[in-house]
Scaffold this motif. Structure first.
Motif, mmCIF file in Angstrom:
data_model
loop_
_atom_site.group_PDB
_atom_site.id
_atom_site.type_symbol
_atom_site.label_atom_id
_atom_site.label_comp_id
_atom_site.label_asym_id
_atom_site.label_seq_id
_atom_site.Cartn_x
_atom_site.Cartn_y
_atom_site.Cartn_z
ATOM 1 N N SER A 45 25.237 13.035 -0.442
ATOM 2 C CA SER A 45 26.221 12.022 -0.800
ATOM 3 C C SER A 45 26.338 11.897 -2.312
ATOM 4 N N ILE A 46 27.568 11.972 -2.811
ATOM 5 C CA ILE A 46 27.864 11.707 -4.227
ATOM 6 C C ILE A 46 28.751 10.467 -4.246
ATOM 7 N N TYR A 47 28.237 9.380 -4.806
ATOM 8 C CA TYR A 47 28.903 8.088 -4.683
ATOM 9 C C TYR A 47 29.023 7.423 -6.054
ATOM 10 N N GLY A 54 33.233 7.888 -2.623
ATOM 11 C CA GLY A 54 32.248 8.948 -2.503
ATOM 12 C C GLY A 54 32.713 10.084 -1.621
ATOM 13 N N TYR A 63 30.942 19.841 -4.007
ATOM 14 C CA TYR A 63 31.692 18.612 -3.792
ATOM 15 C C TYR A 63 32.864 18.558 -4.764
ATOM 16 N N ILE A 65 35.688 15.386 -6.218
ATOM 17 C CA ILE A 65 36.286 14.043 -6.189
ATOM 18 C C ILE A 65 37.472 14.051 -7.140
ATOM 19 N N VAL A 75 26.928 7.347 -11.321
ATOM 20 C CA VAL A 75 27.046 8.194 -10.130
ATOM 21 C C VAL A 75 25.688 8.261 -9.449
ATOM 22 N N GLU A 76 25.694 8.086 -8.126
ATOM 23 C CA GLU A 76 24.466 8.113 -7.331
ATOM 24 C C GLU A 76 24.523 9.307 -6.387
ATOM 25 N N VAL A 77 23.513 10.159 -6.447
ATOM 26 C CA VAL A 77 23.446 11.358 -5.601
ATOM 27 C C VAL A 77 22.240 11.220 -4.677
ATOM 28 N N PRO A 237 33.667 8.762 3.734
ATOM 29 C CA PRO A 237 33.878 9.535 2.510
ATOM 30 C C PRO A 237 35.257 10.202 2.537
#
Length: 825
Positions: A45-47, A54, A63, A65, A75-77, A237
């Motif tokens: 997950s890239i959020y 995400g 990924y 976006i 960014v949270e991975v 997502p």
């Protein structure tokens, strides 16, 4: 007024839905791999937290976006079994390639939170004491409602009235001192009532963030002791359709629960819908048998639609909660000791409850119906200069009816009928970061109107109030040092109406009267108006010596205006059978809390220590009286309610939480925690505190918790586990003994166990998750010190009498069927 707000909510989102995106687009793309072997991680997950946007990596670990605004974003991975990476990324017009290499880890320590902050921030950089409860924790532990699900977390407990009514307590403080949020929007029901639970369906909650300490800086009054942010499942997502079906059965009260959710996101347009239901008969233990009056029947639903564009995002959410809840009173037959129920208005004779009724799902004549409707709009606009404007607007309607008349034709006439309408607003403007200085200014508050005159029993008057609170916060990073602080000024304008009542000529029940009819009428409430105000603030710092060691310290001042019951209550509450008396001379509560924390994390151990000291001026608490008229004269006898009156004093609460999580092997987890809070009544100037009054009432005892868990994965099962838990609660002898307000509670130890995992197909996609869990394995008889049912007795003067014990052994069987698919481009 309310219809205009609804129109504004719909129009604002309609504007955003029709807004044209800028032709200049920012794109973020890259790959996510295993740091050790370089293998691609499929489904990572890239959020982007502040954009609520995400994606998941494809089978090659890549990924993409698109259509992102310019600016700096956190960014949270994430990927199961790996250490989360969080990184601030500067997005400009064009394409940015960012690759991430994740390190395998058995414990998550890099959580990102949004509660109490204008922007997403890592816990390890946040000086405010805050804890995150993950979705994995929620689904792999037994709970009977959304608050019960977090009540074992160190420093967090719940005051309960049976299995479906829970109110959060944080470090010994609860009720209107704890603010509950739903996805960042404050939850407004009838929080002043002891037995008024939180009107949120548990199956909708995906994650919980809890601030353990004053959060008035961000949220104003009612956040003096902390915040519980219940965060629902987020939409799918980008490019995905997701869904799940949940089935849940619990043996003790034969609870049947289920939930279905479906969501998709395509080209920045997202939607989500969920419907849930649960019902249960009366719970049981080996002493009381089935406890009459604890059955419930609850239906919940929520839906959302949103849009993501270069200018930011806009979401519109709808939530429904509808609960039918029986009302226990603890009365028993003196000969058989079986539970009895009221069958006549005079209540001179009672009927023994049959086994068939005790085991039935049918909700009885005497019950509560609680309905809560919510619509809110959350908007984040990214401005051209890099600054941000957050605008959140909401409307809520809470309708509580407590049916207390057992005879025809008045069974459908509510005794207590409360209708609360609330308008919430929250506006924040965050300046563009300059040299890592982050400054936010804002204002939030609410308008409320509560109508109580449509019932036959009146414990509080009708009222309206308006809250406004401007504030400013600032954050700065100096290498390994992060500092944060801010100031706020709150103003609450409060007014309650006078009320005159007379018995109705036909029914004999009290009813409101006006004009000339007030002559000779009862006057339980007089007109009262007051303005409460106060300054709150916070200042703290975190220093990360390394990735393994950090310390934090914070000092904060909280503010809370007295609630309607504390000011104006005057009557018997049908849901408690207590006569409650308020006090209109109360001043606001102010708290000053100091926190210090230490965290050590390594591959094999995570150790966390948090200590606090909290001093509260004008602390308001409920004290039992001997006389119904509020005097200290003895008034006893059958049918005479216990009488409570709110008092105010100064108070000091102190304690802390220690967590030691050991991971000698990747598959073995030995997690331990200990939490304790001491609370002293410091009295007021000029008055000596008696020994029977030296402690504050209803403070949880020392609580220890241990879990030994073994995790495994096979070809057909992933995230498999087997675990055993031990919960220890010490004797609580530090009680407020004056006038029998509370009694000592003996300590006890409970053992729990669980096993579960997810079955996968050849493509490693989950087909079904199965969990079997058991609480109170050895069917121990005990009282939780914060259980209100402990004091539910038919005759407190009977030496044989005891309150109602908590739930006995409970086994849960839970099945979750998730699914996910790619949408056509």
């Amino acid at each position: 007024m309310y219809k205009y707000l609804l129109l504004l909510l719909l129009c604002s989102n309609s504007f955003c839905l029709n807004a044209k995106s800028d032709t200049n687009k920012s794109i973020l793309k890259g790959s996510v791999k295993d740091q050790q072997n370089g293998n691609a991680l499929f489904g990572a997950s890239i959020y982007i937290v502040d954009l609520k946007l995400g994606v998941l990596t494809d089978s090659t670990g890549h990924y993409l976006i698109e259509n992102l605004p310019s600016g700096t974003f956190l960014v949270e991975v994430k990927f199961e079994g790996y250490k989360t990476i969080t990184k601030n990324i500067l997005l400009k017009n064009g394409t940015l390639i960012e690759d991430f290499n994740l390190e395998q880890s058995v414990k998550e320590i890099n959580e990102v939170v949004v509660t109490g902050s204008s922007k997403a921030v890592q816990i390890k950089k946040n000086p405010v004491p805050i804890v995150v409860v993950s979705h994995d924790y929620l689904v792999t532990n037994i709970s009977t409602n959304a608050i019960d699900a977090i009540a074992r977390i160190p420093g967090i407990r719940a005051v309960t009235t049976g299995p479906n009514v829970s109110k959060p307590f944080i470090r010994g403080l609860g009720y209107n001192r704890i603010l509950t949020l739903y996805d960042g929007i404050r939850q407004e029901g009838q929080q002043w009532g002891d037995e008024h639970g939180i009107e949120v369906g548990q199956y909708a909650i995906n994650r919980v963030e809890v601030i353990k300490g004053p959060a008035s800086l961000s949220y104003g009054s009612d956040a003096l002791a902390g915040v519980v942010n219940l965060i629902p499942t987020q939409p799918a997502p980008e490019g995905k359709m997701i869904g799940e079906i949940v089935t849940d059965y619990q043996t003790n009260n034969k609870m049947l629960g289920g939930s279905a959710m479906l969501s998709s996101t395509k080209k920045g347009i997202e939607w989500l819908a969920r419907i849930s239901h649960k019902q249960a008969t009366n719970y049981q233990n080996i002493v009381d048998g089935r406890v009459f009056g604890t059955a419930f029947n609850e239906t919940d639903a929520n839906a959302s639609i949103g849009i993501h564009r270069k200018w930011g995002y806009s979401h519109l959410d709808f939530v429904l909660y509808d609960d039918l809840q029986q009302i226990p009173d603890g009365s028993r037959d003196s000969a058989t000791w079986k539970f009895t129920r009221q069958i006549t208005e005079a209540d001179t004779v009672r009927q023994i409850v049959s086994d068939a009724n005790l085991n039935s799902y049918k909700i009885g004549v005497l019950h509560q119906r609680v309905q809560h409707y919510r619509v809110f709009s959350a908007n984040n606009f990214i401005l051209n200069d890099g600054s941000r404007l957050l605008v959140n607007l909401g409307f809520q309607r809470s309708v509580r009816r407590e049916f207390s008349h057992p005879e025809v034709p008045y069974q459908n006439v509510p005794g207590l009928f409360l209708q609360l309408n609330s308008i919430n607003y929250d506006i924040k403007y965050s300046l563009k970061d300059i040299n890592e200085w982050s400054i936010t200014v804002g204002v939030n508050g609410m308008y409320q109107q509560n109508t109580v005159t449509n019932g036959t029993e009146f414990i509080i008057p009708s009222y309206h109030q308006f809250d406004i609170g401007p504030f400013a916060t600032i954050k700065k990073t100096f290498g390994k040092l992060d500092i944060a602080g801010g100031l706020r000024y709150d103003l609450r304008s409060f007014h309650n109406d006078q009320l005159y009542t007379k018995p109705d000529a036909v029914s004999g029940f009290e009813k409101p009267v006006y004009g000339v009819d007030t002559v000779g009428a009862n006057n339980p409430f007089s007109t009262y108006s007051h303005t409460f105000s106060g300054v709150s603030g916070s200042l703290g710092a975190t220093y990360n010596f390394s990735d393994k060691v950090s310390v934090k310290a914070n000092i904060s001042r909280g503010f809370r205006a007295p609630n309607i019951a504390e000011i104006s209550a005057n009557g018997v509450h049908p849901g408690t059978n207590f006569y409650q008396i308020g006090n209109d001379n109360f001043k606001p509560e102010f708290s000053l809390q100091q926190d210090i924390g230490f965290v050590f994390s390594s591959k094999y151990a995570v150790i966390e220590l948090n200590l606090f000291n909290n001093f509260i001026n004008n602390y308001i608490y409920n004290q039992k009286l001997i006389g119904v008229n509020g005097a200290d004269s003895v008034v006893t006898g059958s049918g005479v309610p216990q009488t409570f009156k709110f008092q105010a004093s100064n108070a000091n609460l102190y304690g802390g939480e220690l967590s030691i999580d050991l991971h000698p092997l990747k598959s073995i987890h030995f997690e331990n925690s200990l939490s304790v809070v001491y609370a002293q009544n410091k009295g007021v100037v000029g008055k000596t505190v008696a020994d029977s009054e030296r402690y504050l009432p209803f403070i949880p005892p020392l609580h220890g918790f241990s879990e030994l868990r073994f995790d495994w994965n096979t070809k057909n099962i992933k995230h498999g586990f087997v675990k055993i838990q031990a919960e220890y609660y010490a004797n609580q002898n530090r009680i407020y003994e004056a006038y029998g307000t509370e009694t000592r509670t003996p300590g006890y130890t409970l053992f729990n166990a669980g096993v579960g995992g997810s079955f996968v197909n050849k493509q490693n996609i989950t087909i079904c998750s199965i969990y079997v869990m058991a609480n109170n394995l050895f069917d121990v008889t005990y009282w939780d010190h914060l259980s209100r049912l402990k004091y539910f007795t038919s005759n407190p003067d009977d030496s044989r009498e005891h309150g109602i014990y908590n739930m006995g052994r409970n086994i849960s069987f839970k099945l979750i069927f998730p699914f996910s698919s790619d949408l056509k481009k």
